[in-house]
Scaffold this motif. Structure first.
Motif, PDB file in Angstrom:
ATOM      1  N   ILE A  55       0.759  -1.234  -0.080  1.00  0.00           N
ATOM      2  CA  ILE A  55       0.183  -0.059   0.038  1.00  0.00           C
ATOM      3  C   ILE A  55       0.907   1.301   0.131  1.00  0.00           C
ATOM      4  N   LEU A  56       0.792   1.995  -0.919  1.00  0.00           N
ATOM      5  CA  LEU A  56       1.171   3.470  -0.959  1.00  0.00           C
ATOM      6  C   LEU A  56       0.423   4.331  -0.179  1.00  0.00           C
ATOM      7  N   LEU A  57       0.838   4.909   0.728  1.00  0.00           N
ATOM      8  CA  LEU A  57       0.004   5.524   1.951  1.00  0.00           C
ATOM      9  C   LEU A  57       0.347   6.935   2.283  1.00  0.00           C
ATOM     10  N   ASP A  58      -0.487   7.899   1.907  1.00  0.00           N
ATOM     11  CA  ASP A  58      -0.031   9.355   2.360  1.00  0.00           C
ATOM     12  C   ASP A  58      -0.203   9.614   4.069  1.00  0.00           C
ATOM     13  N   LEU A  59       0.193  10.332   4.608  1.00  0.00           N
ATOM     14  CA  LEU A  59      -0.084  10.779   5.873  1.00  0.00           C
ATOM     15  C   LEU A  59      -1.192  11.553   6.166  1.00  0.00           C
ATOM     16  N   SER A  60      -1.133  12.684   5.528  1.00  0.00           N
ATOM     17  CA  SER A  60      -2.090  13.760   5.700  1.00  0.00           C
ATOM     18  C   SER A  60      -3.447  13.317   4.914  1.00  0.00           C
ATOM     19  N   MET A  61      -4.552  12.664   5.293  1.00  0.00           N
ATOM     20  CA  MET A  61      -5.713  12.596   4.693  1.00  0.00           C
ATOM     21  C   MET A  61      -6.934  12.762   5.546  1.00  0.00           C
ATOM     22  N   PRO A  62      -7.955  12.862   5.052  1.00  0.00           N
ATOM     23  CA  PRO A  62      -9.263  13.071   5.667  1.00  0.00           C
ATOM     24  C   PRO A  62      -9.810  11.897   5.996  1.00  0.00           C
ATOM     25  N   LYS A  63     -10.920  11.987   7.048  1.00  0.00           N
ATOM     26  CA  LYS A  63     -11.447  11.018   7.915  1.00  0.00           C
ATOM     27  C   LYS A  63     -10.620  10.056   8.737  1.00  0.00           C
ATOM     28  N   MET A  64      -9.553   9.595   8.334  1.00  0.00           N
ATOM     29  CA  MET A  64      -8.558   9.107   9.298  1.00  0.00           C
ATOM     30  C   MET A  64      -7.329   9.227   8.768  1.00  0.00           C
ATOM     31  N   GLN A 165      -8.386   7.762  19.387  1.00  0.00           N
ATOM     32  CA  GLN A 165      -7.740   8.192  18.008  1.00  0.00           C
ATOM     33  C   GLN A 165      -9.155   8.332  17.382  1.00  0.00           C
ATOM     34  N   LEU A 166      -9.777   7.164  16.943  1.00  0.00           N
ATOM     35  CA  LEU A 166     -11.160   7.430  16.034  1.00  0.00           C
ATOM     36  C   LEU A 166     -11.812   8.533  16.279  1.00  0.00           C
ATOM     37  N   VAL A 167     -12.097   8.826  17.572  1.00  0.00           N
ATOM     38  CA  VAL A 167     -13.119   9.995  18.034  1.00  0.00           C
ATOM     39  C   VAL A 167     -12.263  11.451  17.546  1.00  0.00           C
ATOM     40  N   ALA A 168     -10.867  11.254  18.003  1.00  0.00           N
ATOM     41  CA  ALA A 168     -10.046  12.665  17.360  1.00  0.00           C
ATOM     42  C   ALA A 168     -10.133  12.883  15.992  1.00  0.00           C
ATOM     43  N   GLU A 169     -10.277  11.746  15.272  1.00  0.00           N
ATOM     44  CA  GLU A 169     -10.192  12.000  13.860  1.00  0.00           C
ATOM     45  C   GLU A 169     -11.690  12.403  13.347  1.00  0.00           C
ATOM     46  N   GLY A 170     -12.632  12.387  14.320  1.00  0.00           N
ATOM     47  CA  GLY A 170     -14.004  12.964  13.677  1.00  0.00           C
ATOM     48  C   GLY A 170     -15.011  11.933  13.346  1.00  0.00           C
ATOM     49  N   ASN A 171     -14.647  10.579  13.773  1.00  0.00           N
ATOM     50  CA  ASN A 171     -15.770   9.388  13.537  1.00  0.00           C
ATOM     51  C   ASN A 171     -16.763   9.613  14.484  1.00  0.00           C
ATOM     52  N   ASP A 199     -10.387  14.032  31.457  1.00  0.00           N
ATOM     53  CA  ASP A 199     -11.036  15.171  31.830  1.00  0.00           C
ATOM     54  C   ASP A 199     -11.536  16.072  30.727  1.00  0.00           C
ATOM     55  N   LEU A 200     -12.036  15.575  29.620  1.00  0.00           N
ATOM     56  CA  LEU A 200     -12.602  15.922  28.432  1.00  0.00           C
ATOM     57  C   LEU A 200     -14.085  15.766  28.301  1.00  0.00           C
ATOM     58  N   HIS A 201     -14.675  16.998  27.629  1.00  0.00           N
ATOM     59  CA  HIS A 201     -16.100  17.077  27.681  1.00  0.00           C
ATOM     60  C   HIS A 201     -16.878  16.954  26.414  1.00  0.00           C
ATOM     61  N   SER A 202     -16.006  16.940  25.428  1.00  0.00           N
ATOM     62  CA  SER A 202     -16.452  16.971  24.019  1.00  0.00           C
ATOM     63  C   SER A 202     -15.669  16.421  22.962  1.00  0.00           C
ATOM     64  N   SER A 207     -10.547  16.211  20.265  1.00  0.00           N
ATOM     65  CA  SER A 207      -9.746  16.704  19.138  1.00  0.00           C
ATOM     66  C   SER A 207      -8.411  17.703  19.242  1.00  0.00           C
ATOM     67  N   ASN A 208      -8.637  18.589  20.111  1.00  0.00           N
ATOM     68  CA  ASN A 208      -8.002  19.532  20.488  1.00  0.00           C
ATOM     69  C   ASN A 208      -6.624  18.881  21.055  1.00  0.00           C
ATOM     70  N   PHE A 209      -7.222  17.972  22.353  1.00  0.00           N
ATOM     71  CA  PHE A 209      -5.976  17.229  23.052  1.00  0.00           C
ATOM     72  C   PHE A 209      -5.114  16.442  22.227  1.00  0.00           C
ATOM     73  N   ALA A 210      -5.714  15.835  21.223  1.00  0.00           N
ATOM     74  CA  ALA A 210      -4.796  14.906  20.220  1.00  0.00           C
ATOM     75  C   ALA A 210      -4.018  15.871  19.405  1.00  0.00           C
ATOM     76  N   LEU A 211      -4.462  16.937  19.067  1.00  0.00           N
ATOM     77  CA  LEU A 211      -3.593  17.879  18.061  1.00  0.00           C
ATOM     78  C   LEU A 211      -2.691  18.380  19.057  1.00  0.00           C
ATOM     79  N   LYS A 212      -2.811  18.746  20.373  1.00  0.00           N
ATOM     80  CA  LYS A 212      -1.723  19.431  21.288  1.00  0.00           C
ATOM     81  C   LYS A 212      -0.461  18.471  21.598  1.00  0.00           C
ATOM     82  N   ASN A 213      -1.114  17.053  21.621  1.00  0.00           N
ATOM     83  CA  ASN A 213       0.082  15.866  22.019  1.00  0.00           C
ATOM     84  C   ASN A 213       0.530  15.447  20.884  1.00  0.00           C
TER      85      ASN A 213
END
Length: 219
Positions: A55-64, A165-171, A199-202, A207-213
């Protein structure tokens, strides 16, 4: 002696890049493009259907993103080889990709001939790294950073990490359930537990926590 055809799946969200890779690969008789995907979830589905060798795989992709996609692909199909092709030349992307199981890592600016070299090396059981990044990796091994970062998800179980991970990706819960082969009710239970532990509430805070870390990529 008949040469085995290497079946390849291309996962890239930009149509022009995807078509260019397909044209390049199809110019060699020993390679066959068996499918294309424009996001991570589609790549997982196409892998199940097409059963590629590589599989040729890009890193920056939508959905996951590519890292999460690679993690799921290696879990379901450990025998499938993965060659990352990306614009990201930083160790911040390279090291996580290798840890997730990438068999090779190329940059989109590399010479096309290096793509063929990488595919052959990987299918021979070797790792392949873009020549532009080899020096960086060697330097990091010789001069390791002694400040080991703590795992921000250390309090979570393995399943909770996967759901995070999947919640952070917007699934949605249903999408996560389909991907992990569990019920939406079970997803909701894991989601509630992990958000309480962190201690996250939404979903936005997740997603913000995942991006920050650095758990997901900021595209």
């Amino acid at each position: 002696m008949t040469q085995n055809i290497i079946k390849i799946l291309i996962t890239e969200d930009h149509a022009l890049v995807r078509k260019g890779l397909k044209s390049l690969i199809s110019s060699r008789s020993e390679f066959q493009v068996v499918g294309e995907a424009d996001n991570g979830l589609a790549a997982i589905e196409m892998t199940r259907k097409c059963k590629p060798d590589l599989i040729l795989l890009d890193l920056s992709m939508p959905k996951m993103n590519g890292l999460a996609t690679m993690r799921q692909l290696k879990k379901e199909h450990p025998e499938v080889k993965i060659l990352v092709i990306t614009m990201h030349a930083s160790q911040d992307y390279l090291i996580p990709a290798l840890k997730e199981g990438a068999d090779g890592y190329l940059l989109k600016g590399d010479d096309p001939q290096e793509l063929f070299m990488a595919i052959r090396a990987i299918m021979d059981g070797k790792a392949y790294l873009s020549s532009d990044l080899s020096g960086q990796l060697i330097h990091s091994v010789i001069n390791p950073d002694t400040r080991e970062a703590a795992d921000p998800l250390a309090s979570l179980t393995q399943r909770e990490k996967e759901v995070f991970q999947l919640v952070a990706e917007g699934n949605t819960n249903q999408q996560i359930a389909d991907l992990l082969f569990i019920s939406p009710k079970t997803v909701d239970k894991h989601r509630t537990n992990l958000m309480k532990k962190l201690d996250l509430h939404s979903a936005r805070e997740v997603s913000n926590f995942a991006l920050k870390n650095g758990i997901i990529l900021n595209t």
